[in-house]
Design a protein around this motif. Structure first.
Motif, PDB file in Angstrom:
ATOM      1  N   GLN A 177      52.659  34.275  34.875  1.00 18.86           N
ATOM      2  CA  GLN A 177      51.964  34.965  35.608  1.00 18.86           C
ATOM      3  C   GLN A 177      51.014  35.087  34.876  1.00 18.86           C
ATOM      4  OE1 GLN A 177      53.373  39.166  34.811  1.00 18.86           O
ATOM      5  NE2 GLN A 177      55.452  39.128  36.230  1.00 18.86           N
ATOM      6  N   LEU A 178      49.832  35.108  35.706  1.00 18.08           N
ATOM      7  CA  LEU A 178      48.335  35.265  35.275  1.00 18.08           C
ATOM      8  C   LEU A 178      47.848  36.754  35.562  1.00 18.08           C
ATOM      9  CD1 LEU A 178      45.878  32.146  36.987  1.00 18.08           C
ATOM     10  CD2 LEU A 178      46.941  33.166  34.506  1.00 18.08           C
ATOM     11  N   LYS A 179      48.007  37.533  34.911  1.00 20.26           N
ATOM     12  CA  LYS A 179      47.771  38.865  35.247  1.00 20.26           C
ATOM     13  C   LYS A 179      46.674  40.079  35.256  1.00 20.26           C
ATOM     14  CE  LYS A 179      49.340  44.007  32.899  1.00 20.26           C
ATOM     15  NZ  LYS A 179      50.780  44.440  32.003  1.00 20.26           N
ATOM     16  N   ALA A 180      46.250  40.307  36.314  1.00 16.76           N
ATOM     17  CA  ALA A 180      44.448  40.284  35.822  1.00 16.76           C
ATOM     18  C   ALA A 180      44.330  41.964  36.200  1.00 16.76           C
ATOM     19  CB  ALA A 180      43.721  40.075  36.829  1.00 16.76           C
ATOM     20  N   SER A 181      43.341  42.586  35.400  1.00 19.94           N
ATOM     21  CA  SER A 181      43.046  43.862  35.334  1.00 19.94           C
ATOM     22  C   SER A 181      41.770  43.636  36.514  1.00 19.94           C
ATOM     23  CB  SER A 181      43.053  44.935  34.195  1.00 19.94           C
ATOM     24  OG  SER A 181      42.018  43.951  33.304  1.00 19.94           O
ATOM     25  N   PHE A 182      41.546  45.387  36.884  1.00 24.96           N
ATOM     26  CA  PHE A 182      40.117  44.871  37.719  1.00 24.96           C
ATOM     27  C   PHE A 182      39.604  46.557  37.849  1.00 24.96           C
ATOM     28  CE2 PHE A 182      43.222  41.884  39.260  1.00 24.96           C
ATOM     29  CZ  PHE A 182      42.059  41.239  39.840  1.00 24.96           C
ATOM     30  N   ASN A 183      38.555  46.623  38.115  1.00 26.87           N
ATOM     31  CA  ASN A 183      37.481  47.644  38.357  1.00 26.87           C
ATOM     32  C   ASN A 183      36.862  47.864  39.580  1.00 26.87           C
ATOM     33  OD1 ASN A 183      36.202  50.621  38.209  1.00 26.87           O
ATOM     34  ND2 ASN A 183      34.676  49.824  36.340  1.00 26.87           N
ATOM     35  N   THR A 184      37.446  48.295  41.021  1.00 28.69           N
ATOM     36  CA  THR A 184      37.266  48.707  41.668  1.00 28.69           C
ATOM     37  C   THR A 184      36.094  49.337  42.445  1.00 28.69           C
ATOM     38  OG1 THR A 184      38.621  49.088  43.046  1.00 28.69           O
ATOM     39  CG2 THR A 184      38.668  46.873  42.433  1.00 28.69           C
ATOM     40  N   VAL A 185      35.833  50.604  41.543  1.00 28.87           N
ATOM     41  CA  VAL A 185      34.260  51.752  41.188  1.00 28.87           C
ATOM     42  C   VAL A 185      34.725  52.257  42.422  1.00 28.87           C
ATOM     43  CG1 VAL A 185      32.066  51.952  41.327  1.00 28.87           C
ATOM     44  CG2 VAL A 185      32.913  49.893  41.044  1.00 28.87           C
ATOM     45  N   ASP A 186      34.201  52.541  43.753  1.00 30.91           N
ATOM     46  CA  ASP A 186      34.514  53.826  44.740  1.00 30.91           C
ATOM     47  C   ASP A 186      35.365  52.954  45.534  1.00 30.91           C
ATOM     48  OD1 ASP A 186      33.682  55.384  43.500  1.00 30.91           O
ATOM     49  OD2 ASP A 186      31.461  55.163  44.757  1.00 30.91           O
ATOM     50  N   SER A 187      36.130  51.949  45.780  1.00 26.97           N
ATOM     51  CA  SER A 187      36.979  50.914  47.018  1.00 26.97           C
ATOM     52  C   SER A 187      38.603  51.100  46.359  1.00 26.97           C
ATOM     53  CB  SER A 187      36.528  49.844  47.306  1.00 26.97           C
ATOM     54  OG  SER A 187      36.920  48.898  46.414  1.00 26.97           O
TER      55      SER A 187
END
Length: 442
Positions: A177-187
């Motif tokens: 797997q490529l495991k990615a973490s995200f910050n999507t702010v208000d969405s």
């Protein structure tokens, strides 16, 4: 009756869809067409807007939209919008809100806001070789390849936080797997995350093909299975809690404060160790959460899936809420993993969603996380308070009374009679019908 399949149903007009359904499945009974038309909005533009939210829409399905007032959350007094059909949910939340209003209200803490997604792929290559390629070549390329996609999100303070290579070959042959973490702010960020992940898949395949690190057989073996966000977000967490002196609990059920606190803690502990109880316990938590999730135009299926996965994270399904009664202090809290948004989706389209968010003071996504956790905690407090004192049926069946009466076309006078009749009695379906028959036979 043998029904016939239909080709091109989605291309039919709304009226033609209805005509086909009634003729094919309802023996041509036009009464059902009237039922569908009853729930169309009189405003054609608004009706068209609703129909374009989903596919093959033929009418609207209405749910009660209620308000639970008196929620003191982090020092701010709020009224929560709740879209829910179950009797007593709004009443129970309101009762909890009023109880804790007099005891300092609800406190919340955002623990983290990290969301996750994965590129799942099969690659017949030694893990150490792939890891070296990822660390020294691929990771940088993945960030570069998604710069256009993430530009606007980065301007708002979000974006891709990290990308990791995960070796899952011990569980499935050649699976990584490529495991990615995200910050999507208000969405909520589903489209953003999935767009990034799909680019990851393309870049991964292209970079492997151009690399000298792999043989031709290895290059030909790579298969991108799928690129998709995860609705399990154990690092997107909010805590909501209440606390007061046990002496200040002052429950009005007739038992002492100490007995109430003891029984309440035992009920929570039972839900922490017994999956049969935990399932119903957490369902009650989600009664409060889902009602506000729906009212604010978010995805209640995602919040349900995430919450229940989190409840099982230690290998056994457990309570989402917790309680302590140490040193004379009653403390009750929830750690809730939840991913929601206040921009995108229906938030700028559905009139009642816009109203809900305005009612809540146009919260950020983090503030909405806090509100949802509080709603779930309040609902659970109300349920447990009833269970360990008067029992769940007394309050629940009183709210259910009108559902029973409406089934039998009760008048307003008859409804008022039954409100008085059951003031000091527990409502039962049999008792309502029996007394209604007596009343009408007089």
């Amino acid at each position: 009756m043998n029904h016939k399949p239909i080709e091109g149903f989605s291309k039919l007009s709304k009226q033609h869809k209805i005509d086909w359904l009634i003729n094919e499945y309802l023996q041509g009974n036009q009464e059902y067409q009237k039922i569908l038309q009853q729930y169309w909005n009189d405003n054609p533009d608004l009706q068209k807007l609703h129909e374009e939210f989903s596919e093959n829409t033929i009418t609207n399905f209405y749910m009660p939209y209620g308000i639970a007032p008196n929620f003191l959350i982090d020092g701010k007094l709020m009224a929560l919008p709740m879209a829910v059909e179950e009797s007593s949910v709004v009443a129970a939340a309101s009762k909890s809100a009023k109880f804790w209003l007099e005891r300092g209200g609800f406190k919340t803490t955002i623990i983290n806001t990290e969301k996750l997604g994965h590129t799942h792929f099969i690659f017949k290559v030694e893990a150490h070789k792939l890891l070296h390629f990822f660390n020294f070549t691929l990771k940088k390329k993945l960030f570069e390849a998604t710069e256009d996609i993430t530009a606007n999100m980065r301007k708002r303070g979000g974006g891709i936080l990290d990308i990791k290579l995960i070796d899952k070959t011990s569980e499935l042959a050649d699976y990584y797997q490529l495991k990615a973490s995200f910050n999507t702010v208000d969405s909520m960020g589903a489209n953003f995350i999935n767009s990034c992940l799909e680019q990851f898949g393309k870049t991964l395949k292209d970079e492997v093909a151009q690399s000298d690190a792999f043989s031709e057989d290895e290059k030909n073996s790579i298969q991108i299975v799928m690129n998709i966000l995860s609705n399990f977000t154990p690092d997107c967490i909010v805590r909501a809690e209440v606390s007061c002196k046990i002496d200040d609990l002052k429950d009005d059920s007739g038992i002492s404060n100490e007995e109430f606190a003891w029984k309440f803690k035992q009920a929570v502990t039972i839900a922490e160790i017994e999956p049969y109880r935990a399932t119903t316990h957490n369902k009650g938590v989600m009664n409060g959460i889902d009602a506000v999730v729906i009212a604010t135009g978010n995805d209640f299926r995602a919040t349900e899936a995430c919450a229940h996965a989190y409840a099982s994270k230690d290998g056994k399904y457990k309570s989402l809420t917790h309680c302590t009664t140490d040193n004379g202090i009653f403390r009750f809290w929830i750690d809730l993993p939840i991913s929601v948004g206040v921009v995108g989706g229906l938030t700028n389209l559905h009139p009642l969603v816009k109203f809900s968010l305005a009612l809540l003071g146009k919260p950020s996504a983090q503030e909405l996380m806090s509100i949802l956790a509080v709603s779930g905690l309040a609902q659970n407090f109300a349920a447990l308070r009833s269970l360990v004192t008067t029992g769940i049926q007394k309050g629940h069946m009183k709210m259910h009374l009108f559902n029973i009466l409406n089934q039998f076309g009760a008048t307003e006078e008859e409804k008022q009679y039954f409100v008085n009749y059951f003031k000091d009695k527990t409502v039962s379906h049999h008792e309502v019908i029996s007394e209604l028959n007596k009343l009408r036979n007089k």
